[in-house]
Enzyme design. Structure first.
Site, PDB file in Angstrom:
ATOM      1  N   THR A 183     -25.288  -5.287  28.689  1.00 41.76           N
ATOM      2  CA  THR A 183     -26.112  -5.867  29.761  1.00 41.76           C
ATOM      3  C   THR A 183     -26.965  -7.018  29.228  1.00 41.76           C
ATOM      4  OG1 THR A 183     -28.090  -5.400  31.115  1.00 41.76           O
ATOM      5  CG2 THR A 183     -27.688  -3.905  29.304  1.00 41.76           C
ATOM      6  N   ASP A 184     -27.330  -7.915  30.115  1.00 42.89           N
ATOM      7  CA  ASP A 184     -28.222  -9.018  29.696  1.00 42.89           C
ATOM      8  C   ASP A 184     -29.603  -8.490  29.299  1.00 42.89           C
ATOM      9  OD1 ASP A 184     -29.246  -8.393  32.238  1.00 42.89           O
ATOM     10  OD2 ASP A 184     -29.348 -10.477  32.929  1.00 42.89           O
ATOM     11  N   TYR A 235     -33.947   2.251  28.477  1.00 41.11           N
ATOM     12  CA  TYR A 235     -32.592   1.928  28.965  1.00 41.11           C
ATOM     13  C   TYR A 235     -31.983   0.790  28.154  1.00 41.11           C
ATOM     14  CZ  TYR A 235     -29.084  -0.589  31.702  1.00 41.11           C
ATOM     15  OH  TYR A 235     -27.953  -1.276  32.074  1.00 41.11           O
ATOM     16  N   LYS A 250     -28.838   0.712  25.461  1.00 38.39           N
ATOM     17  CA  LYS A 250     -27.668  -0.170  25.665  1.00 38.39           C
ATOM     18  C   LYS A 250     -27.475  -1.088  24.458  1.00 38.39           C
ATOM     19  CE  LYS A 250     -25.310  -0.549  28.766  1.00 38.39           C
ATOM     20  NZ  LYS A 250     -24.043   0.173  29.082  1.00 38.39           N
TER      21      LYS A 250
HETATM   22  P1  NAD Z   1     -24.317   3.631  37.869  1.00 33.97           P
HETATM   23  O1  NAD Z   1     -25.546   4.366  37.479  1.00 33.97           O
HETATM   24  O2  NAD Z   1     -24.080   3.296  39.293  1.00 33.97           O
HETATM   25  O3  NAD Z   1     -23.034   4.473  37.387  1.00 33.97           O
HETATM   26  C1  NAD Z   1     -22.965   5.122  36.152  1.00 33.97           C
HETATM   27  C2  NAD Z   1     -21.815   6.132  36.219  1.00 33.97           C
HETATM   28  O4  NAD Z   1     -21.709   6.765  34.922  1.00 33.97           O
HETATM   29  C3  NAD Z   1     -22.024   7.252  37.225  1.00 33.97           C
HETATM   30  O5  NAD Z   1     -20.824   7.447  37.968  1.00 33.97           O
HETATM   31  C4  NAD Z   1     -22.323   8.463  36.373  1.00 33.97           C
HETATM   32  O6  NAD Z   1     -21.895   9.696  36.971  1.00 33.97           O
HETATM   33  C5  NAD Z   1     -21.540   8.157  35.122  1.00 33.97           C
HETATM   34  N1  NAD Z   1     -22.055   8.852  33.928  1.00 33.97           N
HETATM   35  C6  NAD Z   1     -23.356   8.947  33.531  1.00 33.97           C
HETATM   36  N2  NAD Z   1     -23.426   9.684  32.402  1.00 33.97           N
HETATM   37  C7  NAD Z   1     -22.150  10.027  32.077  1.00 33.97           C
HETATM   38  C8  NAD Z   1     -21.587  10.763  31.005  1.00 33.97           C
HETATM   39  N3  NAD Z   1     -22.343  11.298  30.044  1.00 33.97           N
HETATM   40  N4  NAD Z   1     -20.245  10.912  30.969  1.00 33.97           N
HETATM   41  C9  NAD Z   1     -19.472  10.380  31.941  1.00 33.97           C
HETATM   42  N5  NAD Z   1     -19.946   9.698  32.980  1.00 33.97           N
HETATM   43  C10 NAD Z   1     -21.279   9.513  33.041  1.00 33.97           C
HETATM   44  O7  NAD Z   1     -24.302   2.343  36.948  1.00 33.97           O
HETATM   45  P2  NAD Z   1     -23.726   0.886  37.248  1.00 33.97           P
HETATM   46  O8  NAD Z   1     -24.771   0.070  37.875  1.00 33.97           O
HETATM   47  O9  NAD Z   1     -22.405   0.996  37.889  1.00 33.97           O
HETATM   48  O10 NAD Z   1     -23.556   0.343  35.757  1.00 33.97           O
HETATM   49  C11 NAD Z   1     -22.338   0.569  35.053  1.00 33.97           C
HETATM   50  C12 NAD Z   1     -22.455  -0.015  33.662  1.00 33.97           C
HETATM   51  O11 NAD Z   1     -22.706  -1.422  33.744  1.00 33.97           O
HETATM   52  C13 NAD Z   1     -23.586   0.569  32.828  1.00 33.97           C
HETATM   53  O12 NAD Z   1     -23.128   0.725  31.518  1.00 33.97           O
HETATM   54  C14 NAD Z   1     -24.683  -0.472  32.906  1.00 33.97           C
HETATM   55  O13 NAD Z   1     -25.496  -0.434  31.766  1.00 33.97           O
HETATM   56  C15 NAD Z   1     -23.863  -1.749  32.985  1.00 33.97           C
HETATM   57  N6  NAD Z   1     -24.499  -2.893  33.669  1.00 33.97           N
HETATM   58  C16 NAD Z   1     -25.010  -2.708  34.937  1.00 33.97           C
HETATM   59  C17 NAD Z   1     -25.562  -3.808  35.595  1.00 33.97           C
HETATM   60  C18 NAD Z   1     -26.098  -3.667  37.003  1.00 33.97           C
HETATM   61  O14 NAD Z   1     -26.668  -4.629  37.529  1.00 33.97           O
HETATM   62  N7  NAD Z   1     -25.924  -2.523  37.676  1.00 33.97           N
HETATM   63  C19 NAD Z   1     -25.599  -5.064  34.970  1.00 33.97           C
HETATM   64  C20 NAD Z   1     -25.068  -5.203  33.678  1.00 33.97           C
HETATM   65  C21 NAD Z   1     -24.508  -4.097  33.052  1.00 33.97           C
END
Ligand code: NAD
Ligand code: TYD
Length: 335
Positions: A125-126, A149, A153
């Site tokens: 992530t950024d 968080y 990451k």
């Molecule tokens: P989210 O919270 O909507 O989804 C996370 C998913 O991971 C959920 O389905 C959850 O059940 C699952 N999960 C959590 N712990 C787990 C485990 N121990 N084993 C298996 N599954 C597990 O998150 P998101 O917004 O979809 O983000 C997804 C990824 O992208 C993350 O790694 C986040 O850091 C990264 N990210 C998100 C954003 C954003 O704006 N949302 C931006 C950049 C990067």
């Protein structure tokens, strides 16, 4: 035909990515989705593809080495989305962030190493860079994460890199900016504010509302990941951004105007501890390779707001029980 192991595929971006893969590759792809189904995981995000013969869902934890190793045996590509992802929750209770985001990534990297995976994509992530007042972070800039968080990451991001350096594992690390779109859990800024506005509830704006995020439509993020699997170089980090920097207050006004709701719904509440003022990444590296975002912010935001308006069935039941407890705790500190 490539076999993907998508972790966290029942979450917001993971489920959009799985839908993207089937849209793009149809029958010419196999997807295994490993998800623990935490509060943020929701199989309703995947209703349209759950019956496909080339799709399999496995309920399980990425920290469970036996499960992960067994699943990885015949997989070509791992895309690790699984994470605890909400900054506010990481401030209240960091434990699961350390477990899933760092240790879980370690388990996956070990399985990838043991099973000679063709590509490992670590979705970073950024936020790992921390805040920047002016200019934009390059991939080579120092990481100064501010929250439990983003620190967890950053740990996974660098651990993934170490598996490239030490074991020649074909790892690519992406650092994307804030995503928005359908199926985002209504604790994050945009779905929270849209669904609150639809219910005539207050929109709790932290601090002065002038914190800046760069917003990218979720399918642009999915497209960038697919592009990096094809064209990215192993051991490299790629920033991904939408090129739409906005203050939170601007997003709030846009939501209220679009839904024709009164500005009296704006509620300024106490700031988030350690709240990063501005995120901004330079995206020349991926652009030089040939990728840039395709969705316009105006159209995709309009579509997203309408999606929550039209899909109350999806979010309404999420805003009950544990959610309300968290919500009350988090916002009781109103100024
Ligand atoms: P989210 O919270 O909507 O989804 C996370 C998913 O991971 C959920 O389905 C959850 O059940 C699952 N999960 C959590 N712990 C787990 C485990 N121990 N084993 C298996 N599954 C597990 O998150 P998101 O917004 O979809 O983000 C997804 C990824 O992208 C993350 O790694 C986040 O850091 C990264 N990210 C998100 C954003 C954003 O704006 N949302 C931006 C950049 C990067
Ligand atoms: P968020 O969606 O939690 O993403 P992140 O903190 O990972 O960037 O928050 C986006 C911005 O919106 C951030 O500056 C915090 C702010 N915010 C509010 O002002 N009120 C809220 O209720 C939430 C959830 C976020």
């Amino acid at each position: 035909m490539k076999h993907y192991l998508v972790t966290g595929g029942a979450g917001f971006i993971g489920s959009n990515f799985i839908q993207y893969l089937f849209e793009k590759y149809g029958d010419d792809v196999r997807v295994t989705n490993l998800d623990k189904l935490t509060y943020a995981g929701n199989l309703e995000n995947l209703k349209e593809i759950e019956a496909k013969s080339n799709y399999k869902f496995v309920a399980g934890d990425i920290c469970d080495a036996a499960v992960v190793d067994a699943l990885t045996a015949d997989v070509d590509i791992i895309v690790n989305f699984a994470a605890e992802s909400h900054v506010d929750r990481s401030i209240g209770k960091p434990d699961d962030f350390i477990k899933t985001d760092i240790y879980g990534a370690f388990v996956l990297l070990e399985a990838a190493r043991n099973n000679k995976i063709e590509k490992f994509i670590q979705i970073s992530t950024d936020e790992v860079y921390g805040s920047i007042d002016k200019g934009s972070f390059k991939e080579t800039d120092v990481l100064e994460p501010s929250s439990p968080y983003s620190a967890s990451k950053a740990g996974a991001d660098r651990l993934a890199f170490s598996y490239f350096k030490t074991y020649d594992l074909p790892v690519i690390i992406s650092r994307c900016s804030n995503n928005y779109g359908p199926y985002q859990y209504p604790e994050k800024l945009i779905p929270l504010f849209v669904t609150n506005a639809l219910d005539d509830l207050e929109l709790p704006i932290y601090g002065d509302g002038k914190n800046v995020r760069d917003w990218i439509y979720v399918l642009d993020h999915c497209d960038a990941i697919d592009f990096l699997i094809e064209r990215g170089a192993d051991g490299q980090v790629y920033n991904i951004g939408g090129g739409n920097e906005c203050m939170n207050i601007e997003i709030t006004d846009l939501i209220l105007e679009t839904l024709k709701k009164p500005s009296v719904l704006k509620a300024f509440v106490k700031d988030r501890p350690g709240h990063d003022r501005r995120y901004s990444v330079e995206t020349k590296k991926i652009q030089t390779l040939g990728w840039s975002p395709k969705y316009s912010f105006e159209d995709a935001m309009k579509f997203t707001i309408e999606w929550y308006q039209d899909n109350r069935w999806w979010w309404q039941k999420l805003k009950t029980g544990e959610y309300l407890q968290f919500y009350k705790q988090n916002y009781q500190k109103a100024l």
